[in-house]
Scaffold this motif. Sequence first.
Motif, PDB file in Angstrom:
ATOM      1  N   PRO B  17       0.797  -1.224   0.000  1.00  0.00           N
ATOM      2  CA  PRO B  17       0.000   0.000   0.000  1.00  0.00           C
ATOM      3  C   PRO B  17       0.833   1.280   0.000  1.00  0.00           C
ATOM      4  O   PRO B  17       0.274   2.359   0.110  1.00  0.00           O
ATOM      5  N   PHE B  18       2.155   1.162  -0.120  1.00  0.00           N
ATOM      6  CA  PHE B  18       2.979   2.363  -0.025  1.00  0.00           C
ATOM      7  C   PHE B  18       2.744   3.309  -1.199  1.00  0.00           C
ATOM      8  O   PHE B  18       3.050   4.486  -1.135  1.00  0.00           O
ATOM      9  N   ASP B  19       2.190   2.730  -2.294  1.00  0.00           N
ATOM     10  CA  ASP B  19       1.935   3.545  -3.474  1.00  0.00           C
ATOM     11  C   ASP B  19       0.938   4.656  -3.187  1.00  0.00           C
ATOM     12  O   ASP B  19       0.869   5.638  -3.908  1.00  0.00           O
ATOM     13  N   ALA B  20       0.149   4.478  -2.125  1.00  0.00           N
ATOM     14  CA  ALA B  20      -0.871   5.486  -1.823  1.00  0.00           C
ATOM     15  C   ALA B  20      -0.344   6.575  -0.887  1.00  0.00           C
ATOM     16  O   ALA B  20      -1.062   7.515  -0.564  1.00  0.00           O
ATOM     17  N   LEU B  21       0.907   6.447  -0.450  1.00  0.00           N
ATOM     18  CA  LEU B  21       1.440   7.422   0.501  1.00  0.00           C
ATOM     19  C   LEU B  21       2.140   8.566  -0.234  1.00  0.00           C
ATOM     20  O   LEU B  21       2.498   8.440  -1.399  1.00  0.00           O
ATOM     21  N   SER B  22       2.346   9.665   0.479  1.00  0.00           N
ATOM     22  CA  SER B  22       2.992  10.817  -0.140  1.00  0.00           C
ATOM     23  C   SER B  22       4.466  10.499  -0.403  1.00  0.00           C
ATOM     24  O   SER B  22       5.074   9.718   0.325  1.00  0.00           O
ATOM     25  N   PRO B  23       5.036  11.075  -1.470  1.00  0.00           N
ATOM     26  CA  PRO B  23       6.443  10.834  -1.794  1.00  0.00           C
ATOM     27  C   PRO B  23       7.365  11.132  -0.611  1.00  0.00           C
ATOM     28  O   PRO B  23       8.344  10.418  -0.373  1.00  0.00           O
ATOM     29  N   ASP B  24       7.027  12.166   0.148  1.00  0.00           N
ATOM     30  CA  ASP B  24       7.792  12.527   1.343  1.00  0.00           C
ATOM     31  C   ASP B  24       7.896  11.377   2.321  1.00  0.00           C
ATOM     32  O   ASP B  24       8.969  11.020   2.794  1.00  0.00           O
ATOM     33  N   LEU B  25       6.722  10.824   2.615  1.00  0.00           N
ATOM     34  CA  LEU B  25       6.641   9.744   3.601  1.00  0.00           C
ATOM     35  C   LEU B  25       7.372   8.510   3.082  1.00  0.00           C
ATOM     36  O   LEU B  25       8.117   7.868   3.823  1.00  0.00           O
ATOM     37  N   VAL B  26       7.180   8.199   1.802  1.00  0.00           N
ATOM     38  CA  VAL B  26       7.850   7.036   1.220  1.00  0.00           C
ATOM     39  C   VAL B  26       9.366   7.221   1.317  1.00  0.00           C
ATOM     40  O   VAL B  26      10.093   6.302   1.663  1.00  0.00           O
ATOM     41  N   GLY B  27       9.831   8.461   1.063  1.00  0.00           N
ATOM     42  CA  GLY B  27      11.259   8.746   1.178  1.00  0.00           C
ATOM     43  C   GLY B  27      11.763   8.487   2.588  1.00  0.00           C
ATOM     44  O   GLY B  27      12.830   7.906   2.785  1.00  0.00           O
ATOM     45  N   ARG B  28      10.973   8.907   3.570  1.00  0.00           N
ATOM     46  CA  ARG B  28      11.395   8.686   4.957  1.00  0.00           C
ATOM     47  C   ARG B  28      11.396   7.200   5.300  1.00  0.00           C
ATOM     48  O   ARG B  28      12.288   6.706   5.976  1.00  0.00           O
ATOM     49  N   LEU B  29      10.365   6.473   4.818  1.00  0.00           N
ATOM     50  CA  LEU B  29      10.297   5.026   5.097  1.00  0.00           C
ATOM     51  C   LEU B  29      11.489   4.306   4.467  1.00  0.00           C
ATOM     52  O   LEU B  29      12.034   3.372   5.038  1.00  0.00           O
ATOM     53  N   ALA B  30      11.889   4.771   3.274  1.00  0.00           N
ATOM     54  CA  ALA B  30      13.027   4.144   2.584  1.00  0.00           C
ATOM     55  C   ALA B  30      14.261   4.159   3.485  1.00  0.00           C
ATOM     56  O   ALA B  30      15.037   3.220   3.504  1.00  0.00           O
TER      57      ALA B  30
END
Lengths: 231, 608
Positions: B17-30
């Motif tokens: 479901p990460f595709d639904a998150l904001s790019p910012d948040l995905v960057g932090r999760l990475a």
Amino acid sequence: MNAAFLHPLRYWRWQRARRHVGGNWPSPALPVELAPLLAIDLEMTGLDPDRDEIVSIGWLPIDAGAIDLGGAQDHRLARSERETVGNSATVHGLRDCDLADAQAPDVALRALLAALDGRVAVFHHAPLDLAFLQRALASRLRTAWPAPTIDTLAWHRRRLRMSGTQHGHGHESTLEAACRRHGLVARSQHDALADALSCAELALALARLGHARLLEVAQPPRPVRDPGRSQ
Amino acid sequence: MSPAPKDIAEFLSQVVPFDALSPDLVGRLAGLLIIRYFRAGDRIASFDPPGGSGLFIVRKGAVELLDASGDSLEHRGEGELFGHRIVFDPPVEHYSVRAVEDCLIWELGQPHVDRLVAEQDVVSRFLAARPAARLASGAESTAGDSLTHLGLRPPVTTGPERSIGECARLMAEHRISCLPVVSDGRLLGIVTDRDLRNRVLARDLPADTDVARIMTPDPSPIRDSAPASEALVEMMRLGVHHLPVLDAGDRLVAVVSSGDLMQLQAPDPLRLVRDIARADDADAVAHLARRGPGLLAGLARAGSGVTEVGRMASRITDACTGRLLELAERDLGDAPMPWTWLSFGSQARLEQGLVSDQDNGLLLAEEPDDAAADYFRAMAEFVCTGLDACGYVFCPGGVMAQGEWRMSRRAWRKRFDTWMREPEPKSVMHCSIFFDMRAVRGDSAMAESLHREVLEQARESDIFRRFLAAESMTHRPPLGLFRQFVQERGGERSKGLNLKKRGVIPIVDLARVHALEGALGAVHSEERIRAAGEAGLISSGDADDLIHALRFIGGVRLRHQARQMENGQQPDNLVDPDELSSLHRRYLRSAFSIVTSAQRALAQHYML
């Protein structure tokens, strides 16, 4: 100890180097897949350690086979005034303006030494990166390279030779090609941190192939002539 | 925050479901991931219970999920997750994971997962144990935009005490064709260009008349959270071009026009319905109706859900039927008695596909004498032939008003009575579509009272419902013993998955059994299932699951048919699993297992 018994000469060299450097090293008998490692990659302005400079350094810690992206660091190094990035910008994509907010090299080098504590460094094609780092450490911090190193390039080539695979010089040996060969993520980014990650993944794959111990694949640092402390 | 190589976030942003998150948040999760390497055959982890020891993503290679005795449950490949609670069929308490190829596995630690679940609805829904919740989040990206995304502006409004003249000047000044009448933020009524013409000029009303006298009071509103396609359907139903949009607090936030919606939805089924209603003769109706499937395929491609497309398809069929009936009456003169044109099956349920055959009947108020019988035969033949020309081919089973299905109310009632009193497998199979009944034209109260009586009798008749339940089991979802897809076979090559026979029909049949069990008046399968959930016939969780499964399977089928139409092929129901993305294959498998469990529950209930 098994490793010492199997490789007495290496073991003796390892212990001598550790006494000489006085660093905090993991046990040489540890299997690589369990050892604390630090995968490092540099971007340089060229290939000549005497003339060229380090542009950026990226590294990632590996603990017991787990690459921890939370411990990743990526440093852009400020250049000496006379130099510009020049043609190398076409390779690593860092232009002079990108380096405007870069740190003094001392800061990055100190951070690297701190991250290296208790770990074995992993490079792809270690001799080149090491030559740059040794030079920078000597001139900036008046210190020597402190840790044993694993060279994934040499290791990968050794495995190819052992498996009887012919390898053409060049293409097969790039980090990208080696990663592809092992079914890993083949990055072609020429970004210090991304290459460090590829190097880390390659090291894990190689380690799992042979279950090698540190003693068998890591080289303790060679005693270097230290210009600052000679005699 | 540590940096991470760009490709990490790039890959993560494509993983549900990460595709639904904001790019910012995905960057932090990475920057929080841990990467491990496993060789084929390695044990990666054991989850006992799952859902408490982090979330894992396959970056490279493939893994196999195993049950307690080491038997394979399923494989997962690049971009797929494990570590969370996964619903298997039959359910397992815990599972372990083994690499089947050399793998790079990413791990997101449990504390990070916990925080993500607490802060992001998408993720918590995805990680919920119910696979249907996952279907819903997977389908969301393709659902139509809601009205709030249309960028509607706050409307120009007037109070009820203004004169018509002032209102006309206001409308001219703002170049609007529709003016809401508002008091204290509450919508009182609405005035349109047409009202000024028909109710003012045509009646010689003076310009100083209060606008409240000529407005349409209490116009039917729509919520701002509704999808645009629903607004379109509502306009088609009401035959209007403007709908007031209210927010959750019943305040007027905008007026949406059919023009606004058309910006969003290039094809224009609303206009088609209108044009059909004005067609001069049966040929013109047929000519217009042939454009229907193309328009619907366009809607499907533009992202309308299967529910909306099904409704619109049925509205177009209704429009054709309605116009043909008017034309018939124009030629034949007034009918000798009240009548109702009934639709059955998918048209009645508002679940038509892109193409469909006709299922209809004629309900007459009393037993016709010879003259009346002639009149209605001519009417039925005219309409059925007309519909055939429209592309709604004659029903292969002969369920048509021009055949035997043209009877008095008493005769219809007797038919239903016989079916339910003396059920046998063959008759049950034939009669089941008659229980999906809807009045298209004529005396709808007559149809409703018939439907109601039939439902009451069905509720009383346990034996009949038991037959119906058994009949609904004859279509099984195409899942084999190991949850692999079972494809239809014909000749030497497999033909794909029959999504209608093995996906949609089993759910529709289940919904019908429940509707009859509870004498539920709803005909639309989703509404039936929801009503069954509310009536306590099935758990509301199961109801949700079934609805999502129906939407998902129907959606895959719809897009498949839309694609075939665009390639100039005749739409069919056979989908090659290889033409689906791996994610959709997985979702489809989940949807089918929902159907299997629901069928199993039904079998238990009726002791089949």
